[in-house]
Design a protein around this motif. Sequence first.
Motif, PDB file in Angstrom:
ATOM      1  N   GLN A  55       0.752  -1.239  -0.013  1.00  0.00           N
ATOM      2  CA  GLN A  55       0.131   0.063  -0.081  1.00  0.00           C
ATOM      3  C   GLN A  55       0.918   1.330  -0.214  1.00  0.00           C
ATOM      4  O   GLN A  55       0.455   2.320  -0.634  1.00  0.00           O
ATOM      5  N   VAL A  56       1.874   1.260   0.675  1.00  0.00           N
ATOM      6  CA  VAL A  56       2.936   2.486   0.983  1.00  0.00           C
ATOM      7  C   VAL A  56       3.354   2.946  -0.598  1.00  0.00           C
ATOM      8  O   VAL A  56       3.453   3.764  -1.216  1.00  0.00           O
ATOM      9  N   CYS A  57       3.788   1.707  -1.232  1.00  0.00           N
ATOM     10  CA  CYS A  57       4.487   1.948  -2.440  1.00  0.00           C
ATOM     11  C   CYS A  57       3.518   2.143  -3.562  1.00  0.00           C
ATOM     12  O   CYS A  57       3.904   2.841  -4.396  1.00  0.00           O
ATOM     13  N   ALA A  58       1.973   1.844  -3.526  1.00  0.00           N
ATOM     14  CA  ALA A  58       1.351   2.264  -4.426  1.00  0.00           C
ATOM     15  C   ALA A  58       0.856   3.589  -4.273  1.00  0.00           C
ATOM     16  O   ALA A  58      -0.005   4.156  -5.112  1.00  0.00           O
ATOM     17  N   ASP A  59       1.103   4.432  -3.166  1.00  0.00           N
ATOM     18  CA  ASP A  59       0.713   5.584  -3.049  1.00  0.00           C
ATOM     19  C   ASP A  59       1.832   6.602  -2.932  1.00  0.00           C
ATOM     20  O   ASP A  59       2.877   6.276  -2.063  1.00  0.00           O
ATOM     21  N   PRO A  60       2.015   7.470  -4.203  1.00  0.00           N
ATOM     22  CA  PRO A  60       3.352   8.246  -4.392  1.00  0.00           C
ATOM     23  C   PRO A  60       3.573   9.223  -3.052  1.00  0.00           C
ATOM     24  O   PRO A  60       4.806   9.280  -2.463  1.00  0.00           O
ATOM     25  N   ALA A  61       2.481   9.604  -2.305  1.00  0.00           N
ATOM     26  CA  ALA A  61       2.874  10.593  -1.006  1.00  0.00           C
ATOM     27  C   ALA A  61       3.393   9.701   0.072  1.00  0.00           C
ATOM     28  O   ALA A  61       4.305  10.121   0.774  1.00  0.00           O
ATOM     29  N   LEU A  62       2.733   8.569   0.349  1.00  0.00           N
ATOM     30  CA  LEU A  62       3.235   7.572   1.104  1.00  0.00           C
ATOM     31  C   LEU A  62       4.720   7.027   1.060  1.00  0.00           C
ATOM     32  O   LEU A  62       5.655   6.995   1.953  1.00  0.00           O
ATOM     33  N   ALA A  63       4.822   6.899  -0.306  1.00  0.00           N
ATOM     34  CA  ALA A  63       6.416   6.277  -0.885  1.00  0.00           C
ATOM     35  C   ALA A  63       7.407   7.229  -0.436  1.00  0.00           C
ATOM     36  O   ALA A  63       8.411   6.937  -0.345  1.00  0.00           O
ATOM     37  N   ASP A  64       6.829   8.743  -0.696  1.00  0.00           N
ATOM     38  CA  ASP A  64       7.725   9.634  -0.682  1.00  0.00           C
ATOM     39  C   ASP A  64       8.093   9.817   0.860  1.00  0.00           C
ATOM     40  O   ASP A  64       9.393   9.958   1.479  1.00  0.00           O
ATOM     41  N   LEU A  65       7.138   9.754   1.850  1.00  0.00           N
ATOM     42  CA  LEU A  65       7.200   9.886   3.219  1.00  0.00           C
ATOM     43  C   LEU A  65       8.117   8.733   3.657  1.00  0.00           C
ATOM     44  O   LEU A  65       9.153   8.953   4.734  1.00  0.00           O
TER      45      LEU A  65
END
Length: 208
Positions: A55-65
């Motif tokens: 889920q983190v990897c699928a969301d650019p904002a979470l991946a950046d965080l």
Amino acid sequence: MPTMRHLSLLPILVTSVLTVAACGSTTDDGDKSETAAPTASAIDCAQPAGDVETQVCADPALADLDQRLARTYQQSVGETGLDSYQLRRTQREWVSGRDKCVDSTDAHRCLLEAYQTRLVELQVAAKDDTAPTPVEYRCDSDKPVSGVFYTDIDPSAMVLTVGADKAILIQQVVASGIHYAREGVDYREHHGDITIDFHGSKMSCRAS
């Protein structure tokens, strides 16, 4: 995911900032080795492990965080004055807590707040000697209320204290006034009038 009312992931901080646990304490098995897994690396999105990493990897904002947190953590490990063992231990605890977001009713919000909170924790720990002066409030409550504002970190945040409970709130974008929030806690200020909702306890306040 806990709302972190007591901020138990912050034993590296002094009591005047957030909360404290005894420095130099050991893990349950007594292992105090500096070689214990530091969980410092960002998620490998080429091979995510489990639902949370996916889920983190699928969301650019979470991946950046996730990338930012890995960098900030590595910088914190190198800071003098911080207990590196304690830092590694709390990071492992944070990863364990983050992974429980998969069971949350709003997994995205849970993950977002988990990453934002840990980033604030690490940056506040590095600024310990220059912590802002707390703001005291007069509220229609029998508990003392105060706030410490960290506007020069990213994300901007405040530490709200109500009685013996504390919470890290993240600054929200609003058209006017000031708004800090996290799940279960809300702080709003407009023209000097302050409203606080702390896990269902609603207060009207003024700065002292």
